[in-house]
Write a protein that holds these residues in place. Structure first.
Motif, PDB file in Angstrom:
ATOM      1  N   GLY A 155      35.802 -19.358  31.941  1.00 22.29           N
ATOM      2  CA  GLY A 155      34.819 -19.557  33.002  1.00 22.29           C
ATOM      3  C   GLY A 155      33.761 -18.477  33.025  1.00 22.29           C
ATOM      4  N   ASN A 169      29.958 -20.069  32.105  1.00 24.03           N
ATOM      5  CA  ASN A 169      29.027 -20.212  33.224  1.00 24.03           C
ATOM      6  C   ASN A 169      27.950 -19.133  33.251  1.00 24.03           C
ATOM      7  OD1 ASN A 169      30.221 -22.533  35.013  1.00 24.03           O
ATOM      8  ND2 ASN A 169      31.959 -21.295  34.354  1.00 24.03           N
ATOM      9  N   ILE A 224      32.970 -20.775  37.715  1.00 24.60           N
ATOM     10  CA  ILE A 224      34.271 -20.297  37.237  1.00 24.60           C
ATOM     11  C   ILE A 224      35.401 -21.101  37.873  1.00 24.60           C
ATOM     12  CG2 ILE A 224      35.852 -18.326  37.245  1.00 24.60           C
ATOM     13  CD1 ILE A 224      33.390 -16.508  37.002  1.00 24.60           C
ATOM     14  N   THR A 256      35.521 -24.393  36.147  1.00 28.90           N
ATOM     15  CA  THR A 256      36.123 -24.258  34.817  1.00 28.90           C
ATOM     16  C   THR A 256      37.641 -24.195  34.916  1.00 28.90           C
ATOM     17  OG1 THR A 256      34.165 -23.081  34.019  1.00 28.90           O
ATOM     18  CG2 THR A 256      36.173 -22.884  32.708  1.00 28.90           C
ATOM     19  N   THR A 265      35.193 -24.606  44.408  1.00 28.35           N
ATOM     20  CA  THR A 265      33.967 -25.024  43.719  1.00 28.35           C
ATOM     21  C   THR A 265      32.942 -25.556  44.702  1.00 28.35           C
ATOM     22  OG1 THR A 265      35.222 -25.596  41.721  1.00 28.35           O
ATOM     23  CG2 THR A 265      33.017 -26.534  41.945  1.00 28.35           C
TER      24      THR A 265
END
Length: 321
Positions: free
Chosen positions: A173, A177, A203, A206, A248
């Protein structure tokens, strides 16, 4: 009755490649092992590297309310850069994992363990791709160039993470990213808090999709001692995926709010619909999760291209409101 003829699989095809992909059927045969090293036959990784870049660019445009032709180049440059740097990263990953890949069912058909490409050839291919990425990076401002150079550190470390931590997905991640920071900075000239929050959201995302992906290899990973969040979470994976979904959406929502402080209320509402819709797509994946079905796991992993495209649509609309 005669058997129905079948079309043989292309020579050297990687087992988890997209069936009918252009590399195995259209690319010149001498180039195929190198394109397979770059995962050009598995484009989802390029999308997952590119989408945070475009999110960072659109949130930067929302933040300062400006856009121009150079932003189009940033978007195009990020797309080319995502392709070649994902290729360089995957080549580096396969060089470092060449012994492990030969002992895992899903990866033993990759170019290095299957003998299609030597380690020296892979190193030369990795350098060639990295130089293309550098050429694109040098068209951006000095702050973005510095960030691009710094990105090489997590890329270099990631292949070794599964040897010393149960959380290698965090390192993925961090690397995957980075483009959110770079694209924001390429537009604005400096790094901003919304970009950092967006980076943290990426992250968390991910961790969500790569835990799903890693469940394909849990048996082989256990035999050879490779660590992953899939092995760590085991039967508690759904609860962890739910937590990553919440993180997220929440973090992306904060990034949107911080980017829209000077925008109209309508622009803010439309932009906030992006994280909301993204969260629903992640819930859709959760409802279809079957950790014992590798075909289903791969399908869900690949569906994260759409997961990332959904908020982009709302961000793009919000930019023009």
């Amino acid at each position: 009755m005669a058997d129905t003829p079948t079309t043989p699989e292309p020579q050297g095809q990687v087992s988890d490649a997209v069936k009918g992909n252009w590399v195995d059927h259209i690319a010149p045969p001498p180039s195929r092992p190198y394109l397979r090293l770059s995962r050009a036959d598995r484009p989802i990784g390029t999308w997952l590297l590119l989408l945070p870049c475009w999110m960072g660019l659109l949130l930067a445009m929302l933040s300062d309310g400006s856009y121009g032709w150079f932003d189009l180049w940033i978007a195009i440059g990020c797309a080319i850069g995502a392709f070649v740097m994902r290729g360089a990263g995957c080549t580096w990953n396969d060089i470092t994992d060449r012994e492990i890949d030969g002992r895992v069912e899903r990866t033993r058909s990759r170019p290095i363990p299957s003998g299609q490409v030597s380690t020296k050839q892979a190193v030369a291919w990795m350098v060639a791709q990295a130089l293309i990425g550098l050429a694109i990076l040098l068209t951006f401002n000095s702050a973005a160039i510095l960030l691009g150079v710094l990105s090489l550190l997590p890329v270099a470390v990631y292949p070794f993470a599964k040897r010393f931590t149960w959380w290698p997905q965090v390192f993925l991640g961090i690397a995957f990213n980075w483009g959110a920071l770079l694209a924001w900075t390429a537009h604005t000239g400096s790094l901003g808090l919304p970009a950092i929050i967006l980076y943290l959201a990426g992250i968390a995302w991910t961790l969500f999709y790569d835990t799903i992906y890693a469940h394909q290899d849990t048996e082989d990973d256990a035999l050879i001692g490779v660590k992953s969040t899939a092995r760590l979470f085991a039967d508690k994976t759904p609860q962890w995926l739910q937590a990553f979904t919440i993180a997220t959406v929440a973090l992306l929502g904060v990034a949107v709010v911080l980017s829209c402080l000077d925008r109209s209320p309508l622009s803010l509402v439309v932009a906030l619909a992006g994280p909301w819709a993204m969260g629903w797509h992640m819930q859709w994946q959760m409802r279809r999760l079957d950790m014992d079905d590798n075909h289903r796991l791969m399908m869900l992993f690949r569906s994260n291209r759409d997961t990332g495209l959904i908020p982009l649509l709302f961000f793009a609309i919000a930019c023009f409101l």
